[in-house]
Design a protein around this motif. Sequence first.
Motif, PDB file in Angstrom:
ATOM      1  N   LEU A 121      49.516  70.564  25.093  1.00  0.00           N
ATOM      2  CA  LEU A 121      49.392  69.648  23.969  1.00  0.00           C
ATOM      3  C   LEU A 121      47.970  69.079  23.953  1.00  0.00           C
ATOM      4  CD1 LEU A 121      50.982  68.202  21.688  1.00  0.00           C
ATOM      5  CD2 LEU A 121      51.611  66.459  23.364  1.00  0.00           C
ATOM      6  N   PRO A 122      47.136  69.465  22.988  1.00  0.00           N
ATOM      7  CA  PRO A 122      45.758  68.960  22.947  1.00  0.00           C
ATOM      8  C   PRO A 122      45.716  67.454  22.687  1.00  0.00           C
ATOM      9  CG  PRO A 122      46.047  70.864  21.492  1.00  0.00           C
ATOM     10  CD  PRO A 122      47.416  70.414  21.900  1.00  0.00           C
ATOM     11  N   ILE A 123      44.697  66.809  23.236  1.00  0.00           N
ATOM     12  CA  ILE A 123      44.460  65.381  23.026  1.00  0.00           C
ATOM     13  C   ILE A 123      43.085  65.231  22.392  1.00  0.00           C
ATOM     14  CG2 ILE A 123      44.285  63.120  24.118  1.00  0.00           C
ATOM     15  CD1 ILE A 123      45.871  64.393  26.513  1.00  0.00           C
ATOM     16  N   ILE A 124      43.009  64.520  21.286  1.00  0.00           N
ATOM     17  CA  ILE A 124      41.747  64.276  20.593  1.00  0.00           C
ATOM     18  C   ILE A 124      41.431  62.797  20.714  1.00  0.00           C
ATOM     19  CG2 ILE A 124      40.460  64.573  18.440  1.00  0.00           C
ATOM     20  CD1 ILE A 124      41.658  67.180  19.520  1.00  0.00           C
ATOM     21  N   VAL A 125      40.315  62.467  21.354  1.00  0.00           N
ATOM     22  CA  VAL A 125      39.922  61.076  21.572  1.00  0.00           C
ATOM     23  C   VAL A 125      38.799  60.732  20.597  1.00  0.00           C
ATOM     24  CG1 VAL A 125      39.139  59.379  23.259  1.00  0.00           C
ATOM     25  CG2 VAL A 125      40.531  61.331  24.008  1.00  0.00           C
ATOM     26  N   PHE A 126      38.998  59.683  19.794  1.00  0.00           N
ATOM     27  CA  PHE A 126      38.015  59.327  18.773  1.00  0.00           C
ATOM     28  C   PHE A 126      38.003  57.815  18.593  1.00  0.00           C
ATOM     29  CE2 PHE A 126      41.994  59.331  16.582  1.00  0.00           C
ATOM     30  CZ  PHE A 126      41.860  58.487  15.485  1.00  0.00           C
ATOM     31  N   THR A 152      36.151  63.773  21.356  1.00  0.00           N
ATOM     32  CA  THR A 152      36.291  64.635  22.537  1.00  0.00           C
ATOM     33  C   THR A 152      37.670  65.271  22.499  1.00  0.00           C
ATOM     34  OG1 THR A 152      34.859  63.214  23.885  1.00  0.00           O
ATOM     35  CG2 THR A 152      36.319  64.735  25.065  1.00  0.00           C
ATOM     36  N   SER A 153      37.711  66.568  22.707  1.00  0.00           N
ATOM     37  CA  SER A 153      39.003  67.252  22.782  1.00  0.00           C
ATOM     38  C   SER A 153      39.342  67.531  24.244  1.00  0.00           C
ATOM     39  CB  SER A 153      38.980  68.568  21.988  1.00  0.00           C
ATOM     40  OG  SER A 153      38.011  69.448  22.502  1.00  0.00           O
ATOM     41  N   VAL A 154      40.608  67.352  24.564  1.00  0.00           N
ATOM     42  CA  VAL A 154      41.111  67.626  25.908  1.00  0.00           C
ATOM     43  C   VAL A 154      42.154  68.728  25.792  1.00  0.00           C
ATOM     44  CG1 VAL A 154      42.226  66.677  27.966  1.00  0.00           C
ATOM     45  CG2 VAL A 154      40.789  65.196  26.530  1.00  0.00           C
ATOM     46  N   SER A 155      41.865  69.848  26.418  1.00  0.00           N
ATOM     47  CA  SER A 155      42.786  70.987  26.408  1.00  0.00           C
ATOM     48  C   SER A 155      42.375  71.941  27.510  1.00  0.00           C
ATOM     49  CB  SER A 155      42.782  71.696  25.040  1.00  0.00           C
ATOM     50  OG  SER A 155      41.520  72.277  24.791  1.00  0.00           O
ATOM     51  N   ASP A 156      43.066  73.050  27.628  1.00  0.00           N
ATOM     52  CA  ASP A 156      42.721  74.019  28.665  1.00  0.00           C
ATOM     53  C   ASP A 156      41.508  74.845  28.295  1.00  0.00           C
ATOM     54  OD1 ASP A 156      44.356  73.519  30.786  1.00  0.00           O
ATOM     55  OD2 ASP A 156      45.973  74.829  30.143  1.00  0.00           O
ATOM     56  N   ARG A 157      41.153  74.858  26.988  1.00  0.00           N
ATOM     57  CA  ARG A 157      40.021  75.700  26.576  1.00  0.00           C
ATOM     58  C   ARG A 157      39.184  74.978  25.523  1.00  0.00           C
ATOM     59  NH1 ARG A 157      44.691  77.427  24.320  1.00  0.00           N
ATOM     60  NH2 ARG A 157      44.753  77.688  22.050  1.00  0.00           N
ATOM     61  N   GLU A 210      58.375  66.136  22.259  1.00  0.00           N
ATOM     62  CA  GLU A 210      59.720  66.246  21.686  1.00  0.00           C
ATOM     63  C   GLU A 210      59.679  66.504  20.175  1.00  0.00           C
ATOM     64  OE1 GLU A 210      62.674  63.484  24.236  1.00  0.00           O
ATOM     65  OE2 GLU A 210      61.014  62.412  23.299  1.00  0.00           O
ATOM     66  N   MET A 211      58.687  65.958  19.503  1.00  0.00           N
ATOM     67  CA  MET A 211      58.567  66.121  18.047  1.00  0.00           C
ATOM     68  C   MET A 211      57.829  67.401  17.661  1.00  0.00           C
ATOM     69  SD  MET A 211      60.125  63.541  16.684  1.00  0.00           S
ATOM     70  CE  MET A 211      61.228  63.601  18.102  1.00  0.00           C
ATOM     71  N   ASN A 212      57.411  68.181  18.667  1.00  0.00           N
ATOM     72  CA  ASN A 212      56.643  69.408  18.414  1.00  0.00           C
ATOM     73  C   ASN A 212      55.353  69.118  17.639  1.00  0.00           C
ATOM     74  OD1 ASN A 212      58.486  71.250  19.682  1.00  0.00           O
ATOM     75  ND2 ASN A 212      59.812  71.064  17.893  1.00  0.00           N
ATOM     76  N   CYS A 213      54.693  68.025  18.004  1.00  0.00           N
ATOM     77  CA  CYS A 213      53.403  67.718  17.393  1.00  0.00           C
ATOM     78  C   CYS A 213      52.362  68.732  17.862  1.00  0.00           C
ATOM     79  CB  CYS A 213      52.949  66.311  17.777  1.00  0.00           C
ATOM     80  SG  CYS A 213      53.947  64.990  17.037  1.00  0.00           S
ATOM     81  N   GLN A 214      51.367  68.944  17.026  1.00  0.00           N
ATOM     82  CA  GLN A 214      50.325  69.912  17.359  1.00  0.00           C
ATOM     83  C   GLN A 214      49.180  69.282  18.134  1.00  0.00           C
ATOM     84  OE1 GLN A 214      50.090  70.857  13.210  1.00  0.00           O
ATOM     85  NE2 GLN A 214      50.704  72.976  13.557  1.00  0.00           N
ATOM     86  N   ALA A 215      49.103  67.955  18.136  1.00  0.00           N
ATOM     87  CA  ALA A 215      48.058  67.269  18.889  1.00  0.00           C
ATOM     88  C   ALA A 215      48.386  65.786  18.973  1.00  0.00           C
ATOM     89  CB  ALA A 215      46.689  67.456  18.234  1.00  0.00           C
ATOM     90  N   ILE A 216      47.817  65.141  20.010  1.00  0.00           N
ATOM     91  CA  ILE A 216      47.842  63.682  20.127  1.00  0.00           C
ATOM     92  C   ILE A 216      46.452  63.187  19.776  1.00  0.00           C
ATOM     93  CG2 ILE A 216      48.085  61.717  21.683  1.00  0.00           C
ATOM     94  CD1 ILE A 216      49.948  63.394  23.387  1.00  0.00           C
ATOM     95  N   PHE A 217      46.367  62.240  18.849  1.00  0.00           N
ATOM     96  CA  PHE A 217      45.095  61.616  18.492  1.00  0.00           C
ATOM     97  C   PHE A 217      45.054  60.232  19.129  1.00  0.00           C
ATOM     98  CE2 PHE A 217      45.244  65.061  15.643  1.00  0.00           C
ATOM     99  CZ  PHE A 217      43.949  65.321  15.216  1.00  0.00           C
ATOM    100  N   VAL A 247      51.192  65.368  13.696  1.00  0.00           N
ATOM    101  CA  VAL A 247      50.400  64.794  14.780  1.00  0.00           C
ATOM    102  C   VAL A 247      51.007  63.469  15.221  1.00  0.00           C
ATOM    103  CG1 VAL A 247      48.276  65.866  13.938  1.00  0.00           C
ATOM    104  CG2 VAL A 247      48.831  63.524  13.242  1.00  0.00           C
ATOM    105  N   LEU A 248      50.615  63.045  16.410  1.00  0.00           N
ATOM    106  CA  LEU A 248      50.970  61.715  16.902  1.00  0.00           C
ATOM    107  C   LEU A 248      49.691  60.919  17.096  1.00  0.00           C
ATOM    108  CD1 LEU A 248      53.669  60.523  19.314  1.00  0.00           C
ATOM    109  CD2 LEU A 248      51.314  59.809  19.751  1.00  0.00           C
ATOM    110  N   LEU A 249      49.647  59.724  16.527  1.00  0.00           N
ATOM    111  CA  LEU A 249      48.529  58.807  16.712  1.00  0.00           C
ATOM    112  C   LEU A 249      48.910  57.764  17.745  1.00  0.00           C
ATOM    113  CD1 LEU A 249      45.755  57.591  15.927  1.00  0.00           C
ATOM    114  CD2 LEU A 249      46.950  56.316  14.134  1.00  0.00           C
ATOM    115  N   LYS A 250      48.155  57.696  18.820  1.00  0.00           N
ATOM    116  CA  LYS A 250      48.375  56.689  19.865  1.00  0.00           C
ATOM    117  C   LYS A 250      47.246  55.669  19.795  1.00  0.00           C
ATOM    118  CE  LYS A 250      49.402  54.685  23.898  1.00  0.00           C
ATOM    119  NZ  LYS A 250      48.297  53.719  24.052  1.00  0.00           N
TER     120      LYS A 250
END
Length: 244
Positions: free
Chosen positions: A215-220, A239-244, A156-163, A13-16
Motif C-alpha cells: 500500500l503506497p504512502i504519499i506524504v505531502f 514523498t512517496s513510500v513504496s517498494d519501488r 480493508e477498503m482496498n484503497c490504492q494509496a494512503i495520503f 484513497v484514504l486521507l490521514k
Amino acid sequence: MAEQAEARRYDRVLLKISGEALMGDRGYGLNPPTVERIAREVKSVHDLGVEVCMVIGGGNIFRGLQGSAQGMERTTADYMGMLATVMNALAVQGALEALNIHTRVISAITMNEVAEPYIRRRAVRHLEKKRVCIFAAGTGNPYFTTDTAATLRASEMNCQAIFMGKNGVDGVYDKDPQKHPDAVRFDHVTYDEVLQKHLNVMDASAIALARDNQLPIIVFSLDEPGGFRGILAGEGTFTSVSDR
C-alpha cells in the motif's frame, strides 16, 4: 471529462491527518476556519469522482501516550484518545456536509447515537455511493495508533494509496526540517528505509502493515490550497513510500 480522468490517478484513497492539523494557529482544540479549509480540500478531490475515506488523529484534544506518561493507566488514556478522534470526525463531517458532501462517521467503538459501527461491507458500500467515510476511534483497541488504524482501514477498503497530510512539512526528510535547515527531503523511500532510518512517516506497525499489503504512502503538505487535488494528479512536492 477527459481532463478529470487525467487528473484522477486513483479511484479510492484514504486521507490521514493529525488532530493538530485542525488546530490552525491555536494551541489546542478546533479552529473552524481550518476545519472548513480541509473540508474544501477533500471536496476538490471528491468532485473528481475519487472515493475518499479519512482517519483523523486526536492529538489536538488528548493523546493517550502523553496521558500515560503523566501517570494515567495506559488503556484508559488510549480510550480517551479514541474518543477525541470521534469529536474531530464529527467536526469534519459537519464541515463536509455544509459543502453538500454526503458523509458517514464510522466508529470502531459502538456509539450508535453519534456514529455508525464499523462493518466493512457497509463501509465499502458507502464509498461506492460516493459518500466520504470518516473512520473514528482508531482500531477500537488500546496500544494502537491512528497511523495503524489508517493503514488497516485503507487495506480493508482496498484503497490504492494512503495520503498523509502534514502540517508545515512537504514530504519525508532525513531529520526535522523545522529544527535543522540542512535537512534533506526524499522524493521516494522504501518501507524498509523508513524503518531502518527511523524516518518520521508513521509508526513501525503501520509501515510494516503497509509494506505487507503493498500500500503506497504519499506524504505531502496540507498547507498549500489545492494541494491534495494536485498531489493526487502527481503534481507538487511530496514523498512517496513504496517498494519501488
